[in-house]
Design a protein around this motif. Structure first.
Motif, PDB file in Angstrom:
ATOM      1  N   LYS A 129       0.841  -1.216   0.000  1.00  0.00           N
ATOM      2  CA  LYS A 129       0.000   0.000   0.000  1.00  0.00           C
ATOM      3  C   LYS A 129       0.873   1.262   0.000  1.00  0.00           C
ATOM      4  O   LYS A 129       0.690   2.160  -0.811  1.00  0.00           O
ATOM      5  N   THR A 130       1.822   1.283   0.944  1.00  0.00           N
ATOM      6  CA  THR A 130       2.689   2.458   1.054  1.00  0.00           C
ATOM      7  C   THR A 130       3.517   2.624  -0.226  1.00  0.00           C
ATOM      8  O   THR A 130       3.658   3.738  -0.738  1.00  0.00           O
ATOM      9  N   SER A 131       4.019   1.513  -0.760  1.00  0.00           N
ATOM     10  CA  SER A 131       4.830   1.579  -1.990  1.00  0.00           C
ATOM     11  C   SER A 131       4.012   2.133  -3.147  1.00  0.00           C
ATOM     12  O   SER A 131       4.522   2.921  -3.950  1.00  0.00           O
ATOM     13  N   ALA A 164       4.006  -2.292   9.170  1.00  0.00           N
ATOM     14  CA  ALA A 164       4.971  -1.187   9.162  1.00  0.00           C
ATOM     15  C   ALA A 164       4.231   0.142   9.291  1.00  0.00           C
ATOM     16  O   ALA A 164       4.712   1.077   9.901  1.00  0.00           O
ATOM     17  N   THR A 165       3.042   0.224   8.692  1.00  0.00           N
ATOM     18  CA  THR A 165       2.245   1.455   8.787  1.00  0.00           C
ATOM     19  C   THR A 165       1.188   1.286   9.865  1.00  0.00           C
ATOM     20  O   THR A 165       0.347   0.391   9.786  1.00  0.00           O
ATOM     21  N   LEU A 166       1.249   2.158  10.864  1.00  0.00           N
ATOM     22  CA  LEU A 166       0.195   2.122  11.889  1.00  0.00           C
ATOM     23  C   LEU A 166      -0.555   3.449  11.954  1.00  0.00           C
ATOM     24  O   LEU A 166      -1.559   3.572  12.630  1.00  0.00           O
ATOM     25  N   THR A 170      -4.803   8.179   0.918  1.00  0.00           N
ATOM     26  CA  THR A 170      -4.680   7.891   2.349  1.00  0.00           C
ATOM     27  C   THR A 170      -4.041   6.526   2.548  1.00  0.00           C
ATOM     28  O   THR A 170      -4.544   5.520   2.042  1.00  0.00           O
ATOM     29  N   ASP A 171      -2.935   6.501   3.290  1.00  0.00           N
ATOM     30  CA  ASP A 171      -2.263   5.241   3.615  1.00  0.00           C
ATOM     31  C   ASP A 171      -2.854   4.732   4.925  1.00  0.00           C
ATOM     32  O   ASP A 171      -3.031   5.502   5.872  1.00  0.00           O
ATOM     33  N   THR A 172      -3.163   3.451   4.977  1.00  0.00           N
ATOM     34  CA  THR A 172      -3.881   2.926   6.153  1.00  0.00           C
ATOM     35  C   THR A 172      -3.173   1.699   6.732  1.00  0.00           C
ATOM     36  O   THR A 172      -2.313   1.105   6.086  1.00  0.00           O
TER      37      THR A 172
HETATM   38 MG   LIG Z   1       2.381   0.577   4.840  1.00  0.00          MG
END
Ligand SMILES: [Mg+2]
Ligand SMILES: Nc1nc2c(ncn2[C@@H]2O[C@H](COP(=O)(O)OP(=O)(O)OP(=O)(O)O)[C@@H](O)[C@H]2O)c(=O)[nH]1
Length: 466
Positions: free
Chosen positions: A269-271, A290-292, A310-312
């Motif tokens: 998702k982040t990538s 990794a993403t909180l 939006t990163d979730t």
């Molecule tokens: Mg992430």
């Protein structure tokens, strides 16, 4: 004739961080510190939750129910088992040194297994002196099971809920994430209050010295303590949430469409957001959860329409929804988005299980139907798929975020869906070059293409062509 076309992402208009830590409010900070350092509460936290303690070498047990409503087929059980191993190994203080799948007639049994299989487990633990913890790869052991396992096996006992909480504790960096995790712990501790009375840890530490009383009085005191803490945490989170609501209103005023990027943990998702926005602050990591924190990143679509991604937090199977529910911000960002993009790691051997989990979680968190029906499905990491034929008949967007494959098709689809979901319109207009209307259009709309045409007389205002 001049044609102007902006490529998506190349022109990053603005980056908005929604990290709650930006809210510097001294009273809030003090309250936060107080709640996080509540020693009475810390006494209730099982010792084995402290991820920074001594290194633990654990046995991972996959209980597989063969019949009944909780029946699990071997393939699913194997997938879940390997995921639990990855989850445990995310923690720097824990390592899976052995694993075993054991069948049971009823997973709710006091000892999880029948007597024969329980003996098998016990022998396995006793035969390896290095094992000082056992992780059960099931969502949550009930309090009776937890205390029975502790006393019979004589080592620390974990279930998936407690492992995920430990991973969250380890990965949380911001105030908001820490508060959400603290809130997520409460139902777990409440569920295990009775276990604490008999726990090895609490006996060893002379626990109960400070949290006075005994028996039912003590139990009630602790329940009250948890209730008070829940209230305090909710209040602190509400404050952050209200700051976020203000941000949302500002965003709406600017009419920037929002795209929530969701998916199983570690799916990319982040990538993907990084690939679409070129936001260098985003650091994808090959780690579960990794993403909180919810962060928002601005970019442009092919028509130059400004949007926010939006990163979730990622989803995962076999954990109670109460845990996900604590991440209210993620949930509200998903439900308030204009379009949802679901990222699936198609190279992962368990991707079908991941897809089912995301579907189930979206059902449970009650995403509005309009959004649910218009999800843009992305198969990410196609660069890692050797058998490309298996992807041929997919109706999902085939993408590689890191290799920048399939991004043009994806952004075109996102734009199309944004236009439908936000009831925007495509119009061709004729206006005077450089005039007021021309400037207004540049300010307030997304310009897809411009053509110059020399004509003798010009309309006073916009003229719609088609
Ligand atoms: Mg992430
Ligand atoms: N080969 C390859 N690796 C990818 C691709 N997309 C992401 N990755 C890698 O997958 C890992 C996870 O990526 P993230 O973007 O952090 O995944 P995420 O879904 O945000 O993960 P969480 O925040 O932990 O839920 C990183 O090591 C990325 O470099 C891709 O298209 N191809």
């Amino acid at each position: 004739m001049r044609s102007k076309r902006l490529t998506y992402g190349c022109d990053v208009w603005q980056t908005v961080s929604m990290s709650s830590d930006k809210s510097s409010d001294t009273t809030h900070d003090l309250e936060f510190e107080k709640v996080m350092k509540d020693t009475k509460y810390e006494e209730l936290v099982p010792n084995n939750w402290q991820t920074l303690g001594a290194k633990q070498e654990v046995l991972l047990v996959m209980p597989r129910q063969k019949w009944g409503t909780k029946h699990m087929d071997v393939l699913y059980a194997n997938q879940l088992m390997s995921e639990s191993i990855a989850l445990v190994n995310t923690l720097p203080t824990m390592k899976v040194i052995d694993s075993i799948m054991i069948s049971t007639l009823d997973i709710n049994k006091r000892k999880v297994f029948g007597s024969g299989n329980f003996e098998l487990l016990k022998n396995k633990v006793e035969s390896n002196p290095r094992i000082n913890g056992v992780v059960f790869s099931i969502d949550m052991l009930n309090s009776v099971q937890m205390s029975e396992m502790e006393s019979q096996l004589g080592v620390d006992i974990y279930d998936r809920y407690s492992i995920v909480l430990n991973v969250f504790r380890y990965q949380a960096n911001t105030k908001e994430a820490k508060l959400q995790i603290a809130l997520a712990e409460i139902p777990y501790i409440r569920n295990n209050l009775r276990v604490l009375e008999t726990s090895r840890h609490t006996r060893q530490q002379g626990w109960m010295k400070t949290t006075g009383g005994s028996g039912d009085t003590l139990f009630e005191t602790r329940r009250q303590l948890l209730k008070d803490r829940e209230l305090k945490l909710t209040k602190l989170l509400d404050k952050i949430q209200s700051n976020r609501d203000i941000l949302r209103v500002n965003r709406e005023k600017k009419q920037m469409p929002v795209i929530a990027v969701i998916g199983y943990t570690n799916s990319g998702k982040t990538s993907l957001i990084k690939a679409l926005t070129f936001d260098n602050r985003l650091v994808p990591r090959n780690q579960l959860f990794a993403t909180l924190d919810v962060t928002v990143h601005a970019g442009r679509l092919p028509s130059s329409l400004r949007v926010l991604y939006t990163d979730t937090i990622g989803f995962i199977s076999e954990i109670p929804t109460s845990l996900i529910r604590s991440f209210r911000t993620t949930l509200s960002e998903i439900s308030c988005a204009d379009v949802i993009v679901h990222v699936l790691d198609v190279s992962h051997p368990n991707h079908q299980l991941h897809e089912q989990t995301v579907g189930k979680t979206l059902d449970e968190i009650k995403v509005p139907e309009k959004l649910r029906n218009t999800i843009i499905e992305v198969s990410n990491k196609v660069d890692l798929v050797e058998d490309k034929h298996s992807l041929q008949h997919s109706d999902r967007f085939l993408v590689s975020a890191t290799e920048r494959i399939g991004l043009d098709e994806l952004t075109a689809a996102i734009e199309k869906q944004i236009i439908i979901n936000t009831e925007r319109l495509y119009k061709r207009l004729r206006v005077a070059n450089g005039g007021q209307e021309y400037q207004w259009l540049y300010r307030e709309s997304a310009i897809r293409e411009t053509f110059q045409k020399f004509i003798h007389s010009f309309p006073d205002t916009f003229r719609e062509i088609n």
